[in-house]
Design an enzyme around this catalytic site. Structure first.
Site, mmCIF file in Angstrom:
data_model
loop_
_atom_site.group_PDB
_atom_site.id
_atom_site.type_symbol
_atom_site.label_atom_id
_atom_site.label_comp_id
_atom_site.label_asym_id
_atom_site.label_seq_id
_atom_site.Cartn_x
_atom_site.Cartn_y
_atom_site.Cartn_z
ATOM 1 C CE LYS A 1 -21.887 1.171 -2.089
ATOM 2 N NZ LYS A 1 -22.387 2.477 -2.498
ATOM 3 C CG LEU A 2 -15.970 -4.396 1.801
ATOM 4 C CD1 LEU A 2 -15.970 -5.900 2.079
ATOM 5 C CD2 LEU A 2 -14.820 -3.714 2.533
#
Ligand code: E4P
Length: 228
Positions: free
Chosen positions: A83-84
């Site tokens: 997750k960015l």
């Protein structure tokens, strides 16, 4: 529509998985902090419970730090999704990770142009936060509709993962808008299932069933279950 559960609580994930319709899990630093668990230990345990996509978020906000953490997460299990954050370095990292075949979930999306950037970067998932938009009197679900149209216009493969869900109405509207996934707080899972008319109707059917003369099927069933 796929259902993910949005939590850092192992018991909630186990409960949600029992229904047999859980497709994945999302976590974020706030949910993990609330759980009191070490992030790595928690994610490993989640991966043992659910074999769908498990989002594990990077804590760094600079490209090198994001890439370092992303590579650590990617080695944890084959179903890990990194997750960015939807910032410049997050988008750059998304391009690199996509090239490496690492699955990504670009989070904290609040506008259609942010979603367009994430799709161009090859994100596996985009996470628009509907509840937080509603909280500040913007129409969160309108964002989902706009992203759906944009992605369809250009045939982007990025899946729309509706996040920051607050209630069953969000799930209904996300499904109507053609979102691919909703990530759902555990409490809302229960709310999706419950309806007072179902409970009232079933109570009456169970009562009336007692009045039906016992036939072969009922007798055999009761015998099989060891009932008189
Ligand atoms: C999911 O990926 C998000 O982190 C989450 O849905 C955020 O929800 P909140 O706005 O209720 O914190």
């Amino acid at each position: 529509m796929k259902f993910f559960v949005d939590t850092g609580e192992i018991n909630e994930i186990r409960e949600a998985a029992k229904l047999g319709i859980l497709d994945g899990v999302t976590t974020n630093p706030s949910l993990v902090a609330k759980s009191g668990r070490k992030y790595m230990d928690l994610v490993k345990e989640i991966c043992e419970i659910c074999n769908g996509p498990i989002s594990a978020e990077v804590l760094a906000t600079d490209y090198d730090g994001i890439m370092y953490e992303a590579h650590v997460w990617a080695k944890v299990a084959p179903n890990i999704v990194v997750k960015l954050p939807l910032i410049e370095d997050g988008i750059k990292a998304c391009v690199t990770l996509t090239g490496e075949g690492v699955k990504t979930n670009v989070t904290l999306c609040f506008s259609p142009t942010q979603a367009l950037l994430a799709a161009k970067a090859g994100a596996t998932f985009i996470s628009p936060f509907v509840g937080r938009l509603d909280d500040i009197a913007f129409d969160g679900m309108q964002l989902i509709r706009e992203i759906r149209t944009i992605y369809d216009n250009y045939k982007f493969k990025t899946e729309i993962l509706v996040a920051s869900v607050r209630d069953p109405i969000h799930i209904r509207d996300a499904a109507l808008a053609g979102a691919d996934i909703s990530t759902i707080p555990f409490k809302v899972f229960g709310q999706l299932l419950k309806h007072p008319l179902t409970d009232i109707g079933l109570k009456r059917f169970v009562e009336d069933a007692q009045k039906i003369p016992k036939g072969t099927m009922i007798i055999e069933r009761d015998a099989a279950l060891g009932k008189k």
